[in-house]
Design a protein around this motif. Sequence first.
Motif, PDB file in Angstrom:
ATOM      1  N   ALA A 328      46.086 -41.600 -40.224  1.00 35.56           N
ATOM      2  CA  ALA A 328      45.297 -40.657 -39.438  1.00 35.56           C
ATOM      3  C   ALA A 328      44.428 -41.403 -38.430  1.00 35.56           C
ATOM      4  O   ALA A 328      44.141 -42.594 -38.591  1.00 35.56           O
ATOM      5  CB  ALA A 328      44.431 -39.830 -40.373  1.00 35.56           C
ATOM      6  N   PRO A 329      43.983 -40.722 -37.362  1.00 36.06           N
ATOM      7  CA  PRO A 329      43.126 -41.376 -36.370  1.00 36.06           C
ATOM      8  C   PRO A 329      41.887 -41.986 -37.017  1.00 36.06           C
ATOM      9  O   PRO A 329      41.307 -41.439 -37.957  1.00 36.06           O
ATOM     10  CB  PRO A 329      42.762 -40.230 -35.421  1.00 36.06           C
ATOM     11  N   ALA A 330      41.473 -43.144 -36.472  1.00 34.90           N
ATOM     12  CA  ALA A 330      40.295 -43.845 -36.984  1.00 34.90           C
ATOM     13  C   ALA A 330      39.542 -44.447 -35.814  1.00 34.90           C
ATOM     14  O   ALA A 330      40.090 -44.660 -34.735  1.00 34.90           O
ATOM     15  CB  ALA A 330      40.705 -44.939 -37.971  1.00 34.90           C
ATOM     16  N   GLY A 331      38.256 -44.722 -36.053  1.00 32.65           N
ATOM     17  CA  GLY A 331      37.452 -45.345 -35.010  1.00 32.65           C
ATOM     18  C   GLY A 331      37.325 -44.448 -33.794  1.00 32.65           C
ATOM     19  O   GLY A 331      37.318 -43.218 -33.885  1.00 32.65           O
ATOM     20  N   GLY A 332      37.216 -45.067 -32.647  1.00 32.28           N
ATOM     21  CA  GLY A 332      37.090 -44.305 -31.417  1.00 32.28           C
ATOM     22  C   GLY A 332      37.004 -45.237 -30.231  1.00 32.28           C
ATOM     23  O   GLY A 332      36.897 -46.464 -30.363  1.00 32.28           O
ATOM     24  N   VAL A 333      37.041 -44.638 -29.053  1.00 30.62           N
ATOM     25  CA  VAL A 333      36.924 -45.420 -27.828  1.00 30.62           C
ATOM     26  C   VAL A 333      35.550 -46.099 -27.793  1.00 30.62           C
ATOM     27  O   VAL A 333      34.527 -45.467 -28.056  1.00 30.62           O
ATOM     28  CB  VAL A 333      37.114 -44.516 -26.602  1.00 30.62           C
ATOM     29  N   GLY A 334      35.529 -47.395 -27.496  1.00 31.24           N
ATOM     30  CA  GLY A 334      34.275 -48.134 -27.441  1.00 31.24           C
ATOM     31  C   GLY A 334      33.741 -48.564 -28.788  1.00 31.24           C
ATOM     32  O   GLY A 334      32.679 -49.180 -28.854  1.00 31.24           O
ATOM     33  N   VAL A 335      34.466 -48.258 -29.867  1.00 29.44           N
ATOM     34  CA  VAL A 335      34.035 -48.640 -31.213  1.00 29.44           C
ATOM     35  C   VAL A 335      34.863 -49.844 -31.654  1.00 29.44           C
ATOM     36  O   VAL A 335      36.071 -49.711 -31.880  1.00 29.44           O
ATOM     37  CB  VAL A 335      34.205 -47.480 -32.205  1.00 29.44           C
ATOM     38  N   PRO A 336      34.271 -51.043 -31.761  1.00 27.33           N
ATOM     39  CA  PRO A 336      35.055 -52.234 -32.111  1.00 27.33           C
ATOM     40  C   PRO A 336      35.658 -52.117 -33.513  1.00 27.33           C
ATOM     41  O   PRO A 336      35.065 -51.542 -34.431  1.00 27.33           O
ATOM     42  CB  PRO A 336      34.032 -53.368 -32.047  1.00 27.33           C
ATOM     43  N   GLY A 337      36.848 -52.674 -33.641  1.00 26.21           N
ATOM     44  CA  GLY A 337      37.517 -52.749 -34.928  1.00 26.21           C
ATOM     45  C   GLY A 337      38.046 -54.156 -35.147  1.00 26.21           C
ATOM     46  O   GLY A 337      38.390 -54.857 -34.189  1.00 26.21           O
ATOM     47  N   VAL A 338      38.110 -54.588 -36.377  1.00 22.86           N
ATOM     48  CA  VAL A 338      38.506 -55.951 -36.713  1.00 22.86           C
ATOM     49  C   VAL A 338      39.920 -55.944 -37.286  1.00 22.86           C
ATOM     50  O   VAL A 338      40.251 -55.124 -38.153  1.00 22.86           O
ATOM     51  CB  VAL A 338      37.522 -56.582 -37.707  1.00 22.86           C
TER      52      VAL A 338
END
Length: 689
Positions: A328-338
């Motif tokens: 499913a979708p996670a995070g968002g635009v401009g939200v850093p992910g590792v």
Amino acid sequence: MTRTARAGITAALLVAGTTVVTAAPASATILTSISSTSWSYTDSAQPKKSFVNPAGNAPVGAKVTADGKKHVSKSYFTFDLTGLRGAKVLSAELWGREATVADCSAPRATELWVTAPSAKPPTWENQPAELSKVPGPGSLDVCPSDYLDWAAAPTLQQAIDAGRTSLTLVLRLPDGQQHNPRFGRTQQPSLTISLEKNQAPAAATNLTTRGKACAESPTVGLGDTRLSAVVTDPDSYQVGAEFAWWPAGHPDQRQTTELGKYWTPGYPLWTDLGQDRLADGVTYDWQVRGTDELTAGPWSGTCRFTTDFTPPTTAPQVTSTDFPGDTAPAGGVGVPGVFTFDARGDQDVVRFAVGESVPPQYVTADKPGGTATYTFTPRTDGPQRLLVRGVDAGGNSTPSTTYRFWVGSNGPSMACAPAQAFLGETRQCTFSPHGTDGATEYLYRIDDQPEVTVPAGSDGTASFTITPTDAAKGYRVEVRARMTNGNLSADRTTQIAVDRGLPVIDAPPSLMVGQPAVFTLHATLPGSATFTYDWDYGTPVTIPVGPDGTAQVTITPAEQGQHWLHAHTTTAAGLVSAQDEVNVTAVTNGPKVTSVEYPEYAVGGYVTTPGHLHVLVAVAGRGELHLPPPGRGAGHDPGGRGRDGERRPDPAQRELAVPGNDHDVRRRDGVGGQLLLVLPAVGRPAAHL
């Protein structure tokens, strides 16, 4: 040298010190000039004194002053040779101008000598040794001469080859004339050397192997290996280079390649060594030297690289808890992910290449065959992917791993109060951040207006007020948030709900051509004062709104078919509502003719096929039925022939059957097919032909 002979050089050297590149594209020489940087003279009347760069002209020979004292002088001129280090002099001419001559009838014999270097300015008592006489002078036909010249090429070359950084020459008269005032003269206090020269390119600098400096001694992988350097040349505007490489410790296996002399000095030049010219797993040394059309510069120092043409084989593993793959979708635009990259123990992998751009981004592994973390900040939402490859020290890549994930939409929300309202009513709309992203400001745009920035409050929300007044506008809002991490969120598009006061038009159930029809208009926009309507896009008409919010319009259709009625309202304040429209059809009361055998606007039957026309009338009266003249039906030529060329029977005679016995039927046959008949009661068939 004669005045004519030296014209070629002086024309090219209009100003002392000017550098002129020779015209031939392949030439490595230039015409240039250098002037004396200092001068001094000695005086026998003051034998211990040196006169350095004094005002006035340079004395040469003897003169007697007003006090009856004789002065014998020599003048010394020094040139700076540092800019000519290593030069090959093709031609050189030293020249100067006489200022005064005691007796132009006396033969001129001014001499120019090279002197030994001296740490102190010369005096009459302490003169530097005069080493060699320079051939000349020429141009003896004018007195005083504006151009005395000496052939200076050998003298200049000897000084350059000896490594001298300066050259001092002395102007004097021969021993037999030096003490005779009749031969005395003065010289303008500057001498110039005009020369054509070539200097070898300087030692190459900025050596790189595949873009890496020599100090790195890089490992190179599959593909061409680019060797690059910068070559400068003091007098050539195009240079080349010679590259040499060999296995370390085996200079006997030295190979070379030359570049043409078409590169710009001072900019990188390079050669690409094909993989077929190098062996796998070998360390090489290389060096380079610049070349011009006449000579080559010195060899540079050596650089070193090692080849590795065997790529690693294990594709990396990619994982992320911030952006789980294919879920499913996670995070968002401009939200850093590792993301975590794992070489899965392949000891050749020392870093990872991320992305499909050229060049890609690189992330160094914590150890050979180890892992690395990569932070990714999405710029768009929706399905995305990362392409990741393991890379060895030589730049060779493993098979790639494609990691697919879904970035959630995190655009801010908007709510307006009241949720819906009419045109002209003021609204307050509030932006709120998505989830826990927070916001410090919002950037929004309404329709095609410029973007506006509004700061957020401590709760992360921000508001603006708006009074919609234009029914034609959409009042669509595009908004994005500046989140508390400093990045922009995704944008979200929403719309301000506006009731545009669309009026309602009640149309009569049927319309007849020529008969008045009444339409009722209903206003819905509060405060509506007038209706404005038009019939079939004609001239608009404005009428007042009645107390009950309605008005009636009477229209008499002039033609049968479809018609349009448009209407909008206007308030006393000038607000204009949306425009409503109705489409109605007006019918005629004329007879209607139909035929099964010959349908309207279609092909039917043949020339000889009997047909029936059915006439239906709406009102009683008299009418005419017009038929095609005999022989001029479809498929006939004027002579009555069909398409196949055969003559067809001429249907000159027509039979007309009229129901009942009380109808007056008059027929005219063979002259045009016009039938005049008395129509029966409304709705009855009038005739059957």
